[in-house]
Motif scaffolding. Structure first.
Motif, PDB file in Angstrom:
ATOM      1  N   ASN A 264      37.233  38.304  38.139  1.00  0.00           N
ATOM      2  CA  ASN A 264      35.904  38.766  37.750  1.00  0.00           C
ATOM      3  C   ASN A 264      35.750  38.543  36.247  1.00  0.00           C
ATOM      4  OD1 ASN A 264      33.561  40.177  37.134  1.00  0.00           O
ATOM      5  ND2 ASN A 264      34.125  42.004  38.303  1.00  0.00           N
ATOM      6  N   PRO A 265      34.815  37.719  35.813  1.00  0.00           N
ATOM      7  CA  PRO A 265      34.705  37.437  34.373  1.00  0.00           C
ATOM      8  C   PRO A 265      34.330  38.655  33.539  1.00  0.00           C
ATOM      9  CG  PRO A 265      32.813  36.548  35.575  1.00  0.00           C
ATOM     10  CD  PRO A 265      33.807  36.992  36.604  1.00  0.00           C
ATOM     11  N   GLU A 266      33.824  39.726  34.183  1.00  0.00           N
ATOM     12  CA  GLU A 266      33.425  40.925  33.441  1.00  0.00           C
ATOM     13  C   GLU A 266      34.506  42.002  33.421  1.00  0.00           C
ATOM     14  OE1 GLU A 266      30.846  40.984  31.647  1.00  0.00           O
ATOM     15  OE2 GLU A 266      30.046  39.073  32.374  1.00  0.00           O
ATOM     16  N   TRP A 267      35.641  41.727  34.033  1.00  0.00           N
ATOM     17  CA  TRP A 267      36.711  42.734  34.103  1.00  0.00           C
ATOM     18  C   TRP A 267      37.517  42.741  32.811  1.00  0.00           C
ATOM     19  CZ3 TRP A 267      42.238  41.990  34.847  1.00  0.00           C
ATOM     20  CH2 TRP A 267      42.930  43.187  35.107  1.00  0.00           C
ATOM     21  N   GLU A 268      37.795  43.930  32.298  1.00  0.00           N
ATOM     22  CA  GLU A 268      38.573  44.080  31.072  1.00  0.00           C
ATOM     23  C   GLU A 268      39.945  44.650  31.417  1.00  0.00           C
ATOM     24  OE1 GLU A 268      36.044  45.365  27.446  1.00  0.00           O
ATOM     25  OE2 GLU A 268      35.234  46.452  29.167  1.00  0.00           O
ATOM     26  N   ALA A 269      40.969  43.842  31.296  1.00  0.00           N
ATOM     27  CA  ALA A 269      42.316  44.263  31.690  1.00  0.00           C
ATOM     28  C   ALA A 269      42.784  45.474  30.904  1.00  0.00           C
ATOM     29  CB  ALA A 269      43.290  43.102  31.512  1.00  0.00           C
ATOM     30  N   ALA A 270      42.429  45.554  29.644  1.00  0.00           N
ATOM     31  CA  ALA A 270      42.939  46.637  28.806  1.00  0.00           C
ATOM     32  C   ALA A 270      42.288  47.975  29.123  1.00  0.00           C
ATOM     33  CB  ALA A 270      42.721  46.291  27.330  1.00  0.00           C
ATOM     34  N   ALA A 271      41.187  47.970  29.863  1.00  0.00           N
ATOM     35  CA  ALA A 271      40.439  49.204  30.081  1.00  0.00           C
ATOM     36  C   ALA A 271      40.603  49.761  31.494  1.00  0.00           C
ATOM     37  CB  ALA A 271      38.958  48.949  29.804  1.00  0.00           C
ATOM     38  N   THR A 272      41.579  49.291  32.233  1.00  0.00           N
ATOM     39  CA  THR A 272      41.772  49.753  33.608  1.00  0.00           C
ATOM     40  C   THR A 272      43.251  49.917  33.897  1.00  0.00           C
ATOM     41  OG1 THR A 272      41.416  49.200  35.939  1.00  0.00           O
ATOM     42  CG2 THR A 272      41.707  47.371  34.436  1.00  0.00           C
ATOM     43  N   PRO A 273      43.633  50.828  34.782  1.00  0.00           N
ATOM     44  CA  PRO A 273      45.054  51.009  35.097  1.00  0.00           C
ATOM     45  C   PRO A 273      45.641  49.906  35.969  1.00  0.00           C
ATOM     46  CG  PRO A 273      43.742  52.966  35.665  1.00  0.00           C
ATOM     47  CD  PRO A 273      42.792  51.855  35.413  1.00  0.00           C
ATOM     48  N   THR A 274      44.811  49.056  36.585  1.00  0.00           N
ATOM     49  CA  THR A 274      45.292  48.055  37.523  1.00  0.00           C
ATOM     50  C   THR A 274      45.679  46.772  36.795  1.00  0.00           C
ATOM     51  OG1 THR A 274      43.781  48.948  39.184  1.00  0.00           O
ATOM     52  CG2 THR A 274      44.735  46.793  39.635  1.00  0.00           C
ATOM     53  N   PRO A 275      46.928  46.297  36.916  1.00  0.00           N
ATOM     54  CA  PRO A 275      47.354  45.120  36.155  1.00  0.00           C
ATOM     55  C   PRO A 275      46.807  43.799  36.685  1.00  0.00           C
ATOM     56  CG  PRO A 275      49.168  45.956  37.468  1.00  0.00           C
ATOM     57  CD  PRO A 275      48.064  46.953  37.604  1.00  0.00           C
ATOM     58  N   ALA A 276      46.594  43.668  38.023  1.00  0.00           N
ATOM     59  CA  ALA A 276      46.008  42.454  38.614  1.00  0.00           C
ATOM     60  C   ALA A 276      46.752  41.197  38.164  1.00  0.00           C
ATOM     61  CB  ALA A 276      44.523  42.372  38.273  1.00  0.00           C
ATOM     62  N   TYR A 277      47.969  41.029  38.674  1.00  0.00           N
ATOM     63  CA  TYR A 277      48.829  39.939  38.217  1.00  0.00           C
ATOM     64  C   TYR A 277      48.427  38.566  38.755  1.00  0.00           C
ATOM     65  CZ  TYR A 277      51.996  43.644  36.648  1.00  0.00           C
ATOM     66  OH  TYR A 277      52.534  44.731  36.022  1.00  0.00           O
ATOM     67  N   VAL A 278      48.095  38.462  40.046  1.00  0.00           N
ATOM     68  CA  VAL A 278      47.838  37.141  40.610  1.00  0.00           C
ATOM     69  C   VAL A 278      46.455  36.647  40.196  1.00  0.00           C
ATOM     70  CG1 VAL A 278      49.371  37.577  42.565  1.00  0.00           C
ATOM     71  CG2 VAL A 278      46.919  38.009  42.815  1.00  0.00           C
ATOM     72  N   GLU A 279      46.279  35.345  40.247  1.00  0.00           N
ATOM     73  CA  GLU A 279      45.012  34.751  39.819  1.00  0.00           C
ATOM     74  C   GLU A 279      43.964  34.777  40.926  1.00  0.00           C
ATOM     75  OE1 GLU A 279      42.688  33.303  36.773  1.00  0.00           O
ATOM     76  OE2 GLU A 279      44.759  33.997  36.710  1.00  0.00           O
ATOM     77  N   ARG A 280      44.418  34.536  42.164  1.00  0.00           N
ATOM     78  CA  ARG A 280      43.488  34.513  43.300  1.00  0.00           C
ATOM     79  C   ARG A 280      44.137  35.185  44.505  1.00  0.00           C
ATOM     80  NH1 ARG A 280      41.255  28.504  44.299  1.00  0.00           N
ATOM     81  NH2 ARG A 280      43.485  28.123  44.567  1.00  0.00           N
ATOM     82  N   VAL A 281      43.290  35.752  45.375  1.00  0.00           N
ATOM     83  CA  VAL A 281      43.742  36.356  46.620  1.00  0.00           C
ATOM     84  C   VAL A 281      42.920  35.746  47.748  1.00  0.00           C
ATOM     85  CG1 VAL A 281      44.026  38.482  47.938  1.00  0.00           C
ATOM     86  CG2 VAL A 281      44.319  38.520  45.449  1.00  0.00           C
ATOM     87  N   VAL A 282      43.605  35.152  48.727  1.00  0.00           N
ATOM     88  CA  VAL A 282      42.949  34.556  49.891  1.00  0.00           C
ATOM     89  C   VAL A 282      43.239  35.442  51.096  1.00  0.00           C
ATOM     90  CG1 VAL A 282      42.774  32.529  51.375  1.00  0.00           C
ATOM     91  CG2 VAL A 282      43.190  32.251  48.921  1.00  0.00           C
ATOM     92  N   VAL A 283      42.195  35.866  51.804  1.00  0.00           N
ATOM     93  CA  VAL A 283      42.327  36.841  52.886  1.00  0.00           C
ATOM     94  C   VAL A 283      41.761  36.260  54.179  1.00  0.00           C
ATOM     95  CG1 VAL A 283      41.733  39.162  53.654  1.00  0.00           C
ATOM     96  CG2 VAL A 283      42.064  38.713  51.222  1.00  0.00           C
ATOM     97  N   GLY A 284      42.530  36.375  55.271  1.00  0.00           N
ATOM     98  CA  GLY A 284      42.054  35.904  56.575  1.00  0.00           C
ATOM     99  C   GLY A 284      42.982  36.367  57.675  1.00  0.00           C
ATOM    100  N   ARG A 285      42.569  36.182  58.916  1.00  0.00           N
ATOM    101  CA  ARG A 285      43.373  36.665  60.042  1.00  0.00           C
ATOM    102  C   ARG A 285      44.524  35.734  60.368  1.00  0.00           C
ATOM    103  NH1 ARG A 285      43.891  40.442  63.367  1.00  0.00           N
ATOM    104  NH2 ARG A 285      42.141  41.535  62.439  1.00  0.00           N
ATOM    105  N   GLY A 286      44.292  34.452  60.444  1.00  0.00           N
ATOM    106  CA  GLY A 286      45.349  33.550  60.890  1.00  0.00           C
ATOM    107  C   GLY A 286      45.433  33.524  62.404  1.00  0.00           C
ATOM    108  N   GLU A 287      46.326  32.723  62.911  1.00  0.00           N
ATOM    109  CA  GLU A 287      46.438  32.528  64.348  1.00  0.00           C
ATOM    110  C   GLU A 287      47.580  33.348  64.934  1.00  0.00           C
ATOM    111  OE1 GLU A 287      44.385  30.912  66.246  1.00  0.00           O
ATOM    112  OE2 GLU A 287      43.132  30.372  64.534  1.00  0.00           O
ATOM    113  N   GLY A 288      47.272  34.554  65.429  1.00  0.00           N
ATOM    114  CA  GLY A 288      48.197  35.369  66.215  1.00  0.00           C
ATOM    115  C   GLY A 288      49.570  35.536  65.595  1.00  0.00           C
TER     116      GLY A 288
END
Length: 594
Positions: A264-288
Motif C-alpha cells: 500500500n503506497p500510503e502505509w507508513e511502516a514506522a507508525a504501525t506495530p505490523t512489520p509486513a516483511y514480504v513484498e507481495r501475498v498471493v491468495v487462492g484455493r488451489g486444487e484439492g
C-alpha cells in the motif's frame, strides 16, 4: 493439541522465534527486549497462501472466519491491535491508551496524526472510525459479533439492518473518538476497538446495505489488491505456473482467480506495530490435496485452509523440521438447553441432562479435532486458567465423563421417583450436515439413556441459530450451539451467551437463561480492575456452570502448514497465520533454529 499448550511450544519455537524479537510487551506499545540469537528477519519476496477462497477485495467489516480475519489483519488497521503472542492490545491507529471515565460508561480515544487510506491518500479521521463502527453494527454479517462487545452503546438500534447515526458514537474532533455506554462495560468497548468492527470507513461512503463494491474499499494496512494501483505501479504479474524456489523445490502455481496483495503506497511502516516483511501475498484455493502437498514439499508457501488432507497431515507429522501447527480457535461448542422452556426451565433437570452427557464421546463423534471442553472459556482466553484449565471447574454435575448415577439422583430430586425423566418429547434442532448430524444423534442417544424422548429435526445450517435463539422458540435442545470470543475477550462468550447482551430484537442467547446471580457476576467482571479480570470472568464461568445452561464439549482448533523456508508466525487470537509477521528465509536458517 493447541498451539499454546506446553507440548506444542517446542514445535512452535522454530516457526515463531523470528517474531519474538518484535513482540510488544505490557500495555499500549511498550517494547520487549530483543530475543538473543534470534535470526534476522528478511524483507521482500512473494508469499503464496493456499487453501482459502480468494475474495475480489477485503471488506473492512464483513469478517467471517479465520481466513477473512487473516486477510483483514494485513489490509486494514484499527485503533488497537494485538501482536502475535500478546495478551494485551497495542495502539495502531490510536496514539495511546484509551481514557475511561470513573463510572466506566465513557471511552475516549485519540488517533494518530498522518494515517492515510490507500490508494488515494485521504487522511483517516475520527469521523471515518465512527462511520465504520456504525456500518459494522448495522451489517447482518458484522453486526452480531460487534454487538456482543458494543451492545451497551447509547442509542444503538435494536436490530441489525438499520445503518444510521448511533448516539453513543461521536467524533469530538478530527482525531478524537468518544463511545458512550448505557452500562459500565468499557472493557468490552475497548476490546471492540481491536476488532474489524472498528475499521475506519471513509465518512463520505454512502450508507448502502450489503457488501462494499471492491473498488469502494479503502485500505489503511500494509497491503492492498494489486488491481487498485495504476497499471504502471503494479509490478510483475504473478506466474500462473510453478516456479523454482529454494533448493530443488517449487513455489506453487498461482491458482486461477487468485487475489494478489501488494504494498500500500500510503502505509507508513514506522507508525504501525505490523512489520509486513514480504513484498507481495498471493491468495487462492488451489486444487484439492495437491495444493496442500505443494505447500509441504514446496517453497515460499503456506496452507491456511480449514482442513489438511489426511495423507498430507501424516507426512507433515513425520517431518524432522516442524511444518505443521495445530492452532487454537477461541470457539466453545456446546449443547444448549433452553432454560425458558419445559423441562429445562427446572435447574435440577438441566443439571441431570448435563451429567448424563459424555462430552468426550461428543468430541469423538465430531471427529476428535480440537480439544474436549471442560467449561466455557477456551485456552488463551482470560479466565481459562483460573477456571481450572483443561481439568475444569470441579462442578459435580459437569464431570469429565457421563455420570448416570448422578443424573438419576438429580432427576429424583426434581420429582421423578424412578430417577428417569418422564414427560412429553422435547424438540431438538441441528444442522443437516456432518459432523453436526453425528453429534446431534449422539446427544439424543445419551439423553434417551436418562429417559428423555427427543424429537430431532435436521435443517439447513443457516436456520439453526435463528430458530434456536428466537424468542418463544419451541426448540428445547440445540446440540450444535457455539460461542466465539473475538480477540480473546471472555465477555463475548459469557455475557453474550448467558447474560442477555443485546443481539437484536429477533434473537436471545442460545440458552435463554434468566439468572440474577449470573447477571451479578457479569456486572462485577465488567467493573473489575485489569489485574482481577481473569478471576472475575472465572467466577462468571462458574456461575454459568452452576446454572447448567448447557454442556460444553469442544474447544476448536485447526491445522496449518508451511513450506520449510517460510518463517511461520501464528495469530492465535484469529486461529490462523499472522501474515504481517511472516518472512521468507533459507533452508539452512530454518534448520538451524528447529
Amino acid at each position: 493439541m493447541r498451539a499454546s499448550s506446553p507440548r506444542v511450544r517446542a514445535t512452535l519455537a522454530a516457526v515463531a522465534v523470528a517474531a519474538a524479537a518484535g513482540l510488544a510487551g505490557c500495555g499500549w506499545g511498550e517494547e520487549e527486549p530483543a530475543v538473543p540469537n534470534a535470526p534476522q528477519a528478511q524483507r521482500g519476496g512473494t508469499l503464496t497462501v493456499l487453501g482459502v477462497d480468494a475474495p475480489t477485495g477485503v471488506d473492512p467489516h464483513r469478517v467471517a472466519g479465520p481466513a477473512a480475519a487473516m486477510l483483514h489483519a494485513i489490509a486494514h488497521r484499527t485503533p488497537y491491535t494485538h501482536r502475535p503472542g500478546d495478551d494485551e492490545a497495542v495502539a495502531d491507529l490510536a496514539e495511546g491508551a484509551p481514557e475511561v471515565s470513573e463510572d466506566g460508561r465513557t471511552v475516549t480515544v485519540g488517533l494518530r496524526a498522518g494515517a492515510r487510506f490507500g490508494p488515494d491518500g485521504e487522511t483517516i479521521t475520527a469521523d471515518d472510525v465512527e462511520h465504520g463502527l456504525e456500518r459494522a453494527l448495522a451489517d447482518p454479517v458484522a453486526g452480531p459479533p460487534a454487538r456482543r462487545l458494543l451492545g451497551d452503546l447509547v442509542g444503538l438500534p435494536p436490530q441489525v439492518g438499520d445503518w444510521r447515526d448511533v448516539q453513543g458514537i461521536e467524533a469530538l474532533d478530527a482525531r478524537t473518538l468518544e463511545l458512550r455506554l448505557e452500562r459500565p462495560s468499557a472493557s468490552l468497548a475497548i476490546a471492540a476497538l481491536a476488532t474489524p468492527a472498528a475499521t475506519p470507513l471513509p465518512a463520505d461512503e454512502p450508507r448502502v446495505p450489503g457488501p462494499l463494491p471492491p473498488d469502494a474499499v479503502a485500505y489503511a494496512g500494509p497491503y492492498l489488491p494489486r488491481d487498485r494501483l495504476p497499471a504502471d505501479e503494479r509490478g510483475e504479474e504473478p506466474l500462473g505456473r510453478a516456479e523454482a524456489g529454494a533448493g530443488q523445490r517449487l513455489v506453487p502455481a498461482v491458482p486461477a482467480g487468485a487475489l494478489t496483495l501488494v504494498r500500500n503506497p500510503e502505509w507508513e511502516a514506522a507508525a504501525t506495530p505490523t512489520p509486513a516483511y514480504v513484498e507481495r501475498v498471493v491468495v487462492g484455493r488451489g486444487e484439492g490435496g495437491g495444493a496442500a502437498t505443494s505447500v509441504l514439499d514446496g517453497s515460499r508457501a503456506l496452507w491456511a485452509g480449514e482442513n489438511v488432507p489426511a495423507d498430507v497431515l501424516r507426512r507433515a507429522e513425520r517431518r524432522p523440521t516442524p511444518q505443521l501447527v495445530q492452532v487454537g480457535v477461541p470457539v466453545t461448542r456446546f449443547v444448549a438447553l433452553n432454560a425458558a422452556r419445559a423441562p429445562f426451565d427446572d435447574r435440577l433437570v438441566r443439571r441431570a441432562a448435563v451429567a448424563a452427557l459424555d462430552r468426550v464421546a461428543l468430541w469423538e463423534a465430531a471427529g476428535g479435532r480440537g480439544e474436549p471442553a471442560s467449561h466455557w472459556l477456551p485456552p488463551g482466553v482470560p479466565g481459562h486458567d483460573r477456571s481450572g484449565g483443561s481439568e475444569g471447574l470441579g462442578v459435580a454435575h459437569l464431570p469429565p465423563a457421563a455420570d448416570p448415577g448422578l443424573a438419576a439422583e438429580l432427576l429424583r430430586r426434581a420429582g421423578f421417583a424412578e430417577g428417569r425423566y418422564e414427560g412429553p418429547p422435547i424438540r431438538a434442532l441441528a444442522a443437516d450436515l456432518e459432523p453436526e448430524r453425528a453429534v446431534a444423534r449422539e446427544v439424543v442417544r445419551q439423553l434417551e439413556g436418562a429417559g428423555f424422548e427427543v424429537d430431532l429435526e435436521l435443517t439447513a445450517p443457516r436456520d439453526v441459530e435463528a430458530r434456536c435463539q428466537a424468542p418463544d422458540t419451541d426448540i428445547s435442545l440445540c446440540p450444535g450451539a457455539a460461542l466465539a470470543s473475538p480477540e480473546g475477550e471472555p465477555g463475548a462468550i459469557l455475557r453474550a451467551g448467558f447474560g442477555g447482551a443485546p443481539q437484536g430484537a429477533a434473537a436471545e442467547p442460545w440458552s435463554h437463561l434468566d439468572a440474577p446471580l449470573v447477571d451479578l457476576a457479569i456486572a462485577e467482571a465488567l467493573a473489575a480492575r485489569e489485574s482481577r479480570r481473569p478471576r472475575a470472568w472465572a467466577d462468571v464461568n462458574r456461575a454459568v456452570a452452576q446454572e447448567a445452561a448447557g454442556a460444553p464439549w469442544r474447544w476448536d482448533e485447526r491445522p496449518l502448514l508451511r513450506a520449510r523456508d517460510v518463517r511461520g508466525v501464528v495469530d492465535e487470537r484469529r486461529g490462523t497465520w499472522a501474515l504481517g509477521w511472516i518472512w521468507l528465509g533459507s533452508d539452512a536458517e530454518q534448520d538451524r533454529v528447529r
